[in-house]
Enzyme design. Structure first.
Site, PDB file in Angstrom:
ATOM      1  N   ASP A   9       0.885  -1.156   0.000  1.00 12.37           N
ATOM      2  CA  ASP A   9       0.000   0.000   0.000  1.00 12.37           C
ATOM      3  C   ASP A   9       0.927   1.211   0.000  1.00 12.37           C
ATOM      4  O   ASP A   9       2.093   1.107   0.407  1.00 12.37           O
ATOM      5  CB  ASP A   9      -0.863  -0.050   1.269  1.00 12.37           C
ATOM      6  CG  ASP A   9      -1.665   1.210   1.468  1.00 12.37           C
ATOM      7  OD1 ASP A   9      -2.313   1.651   0.502  1.00 12.37           O
ATOM      8  OD2 ASP A   9      -1.628   1.767   2.591  1.00 12.37           O
ATOM      9  N   ASP A  11      -0.052   5.075   0.761  1.00 11.71           N
ATOM     10  CA  ASP A  11      -0.316   6.042   1.841  1.00 11.71           C
ATOM     11  C   ASP A  11      -0.292   5.342   3.203  1.00 11.71           C
ATOM     12  O   ASP A  11      -1.099   4.447   3.446  1.00 11.71           O
ATOM     13  CB  ASP A  11      -1.697   6.679   1.647  1.00 11.71           C
ATOM     14  CG  ASP A  11      -1.808   7.476   0.349  1.00 11.71           C
ATOM     15  OD1 ASP A  11      -1.255   8.568   0.288  1.00 11.71           O
ATOM     16  OD2 ASP A  11      -2.448   6.973  -0.601  1.00 11.71           O
TER      17      ASP A  11
HETATM   18  C1  G6P Z   1      -5.527   5.983  -0.245  1.00 16.72           C
HETATM   19  C2  G6P Z   1      -5.698   6.736   1.071  1.00 16.72           C
HETATM   20  C3  G6P Z   1      -7.126   7.213   1.222  1.00 16.72           C
HETATM   21  C4  G6P Z   1      -7.567   7.990  -0.027  1.00 16.72           C
HETATM   22  C5  G6P Z   1      -7.458   7.099  -1.245  1.00 16.72           C
HETATM   23  C6  G6P Z   1      -7.862   7.812  -2.529  1.00 16.72           C
HETATM   24  O1  G6P Z   1      -6.095   4.731  -0.116  1.00 16.72           O
HETATM   25  O2  G6P Z   1      -5.372   5.921   2.177  1.00 16.72           O
HETATM   26  O3  G6P Z   1      -7.212   8.019   2.361  1.00 16.72           O
HETATM   27  O4  G6P Z   1      -8.902   8.443   0.107  1.00 16.72           O
HETATM   28  O5  G6P Z   1      -6.113   6.663  -1.349  1.00 16.72           O
HETATM   29  O6  G6P Z   1      -6.914   8.808  -2.815  1.00 16.72           O
HETATM   30  P1  G6P Z   1      -6.986   9.849  -4.021  1.00 16.72           P
HETATM   31  O7  G6P Z   1      -5.576  10.372  -4.093  1.00 16.72           O
HETATM   32  O8  G6P Z   1      -7.378   9.097  -5.257  1.00 16.72           O
HETATM   33  O9  G6P Z   1      -7.977  10.873  -3.654  1.00 16.72           O
HETATM   34 MG    MG Z   2      -2.771   3.085   3.627  1.00 17.52          MG
END
Ligand code: G6P
Ligand code: MG
Length: 211
Positions: A9, A11
């Site tokens: 993953d 983030d």
């Molecule tokens: C990751 C983060 C989420 C976020 C998602 C979509 O999974 O943990 O918190 O909402 O990505 O991110 P984006 O950059 O597409 O808005």
């Molecule tokens: Mg994450």
């Protein structure tokens, strides 16, 4: 290392964008007069942009149209992308980079499995744009975590079976996705407390001990 591939993953595992997501959502929520705090933000980990917005709107008394929601998500993303501009390779923890390099030296294939549509942009800021063997992100999936699609696609891109890959996550939604997809998992933070997690870890370098 007993796995042929590792799917990370992004983030909360490779880098820490939580604070930027929080700031951008907070600015939008304040503008709309909707209560939002860090506890609600924790529920957004691993969840797609539109699903995150729906969680935030649970606290709103107003009902919004599909077009308004799309506009809100776009506003949030604009603010988020602006905040990401401050990210540099210095935001990639040393422990993460040296561990990735060591795993690679062992011949393990490395992939990204992230719900974010900004994954490639973030990797570029970190100086990792050409580092991974495969990238599966928010741009190639129709269902976000806890659905296993993003990890199944990553395994497919690596030409490996789920049983041959380890998924590394910080979110419970990600651990659920990994488990449902037939993957073993390693988890940090809240994901280390989840009973479905194969290897609960407290630091990134501990990945080297999985063999
Ligand atoms: C990751 C983060 C989420 C976020 C998602 C979509 O999974 O943990 O918190 O909402 O990505 O991110 P984006 O950059 O597409 O808005
Ligand atoms: Mg994450």
């Amino acid at each position: 290392m007993k796995y042929k591939g590792i799917i990370f993953d992004l983030d909360g595992v490779i880098c820490f964008t939580d604070k930027y997501h929080y700031l951008a959502w907070k600015r939008l929520a304040d503008k709309l007069g909707i209560y939002f705090d860090e506890t609600i933000n924790n529920r957004l980990r691993g969840v797609s942009r539109m699903e995150s917005l729906e969680i935030i709107l649970e606290k709103s008394t107003k009902k919004y149209s599909k077009e308004e929601k799309e506009d809100f998500a776009e506003q949030k993303n604009k603010m988020y992308v602006e905040l990401l501009e401050d990210m540099t390779p210095a935001d990639l923890p040393k422990e993460v980079k040296t561990t990735l390099d060591d795993l690679r030296k062992q011949g393990v294939l490395l992939a990204i499995g992230s719900s974010s549509k900004n994954a490639k942009r973030i990797l570029k800021h970190l100086g990792l744009e050409n580092y991974f063997d495969a990238i599966s992100d928010g741009t190639n999936i129709t269902k976000s975590k806890p659905d296993p699609e993003v990890f199944l696609k990553a395994a497919e891109y690596l030409q490996l079976e789920p049983q041959e890959c380890l998924v590394v996550e910080d979110a419970v939604a990600g651990i659920k996705a990994a488990t449902d997809g037939g993957f073993d998992s390693a988890g940090f933070g809240e994901a280390s407390e989840c009973e479905m997690t194969t290897y609960p870890l407290s630091g990134f370098a501990e990945l080297r001990n999985i063999n």
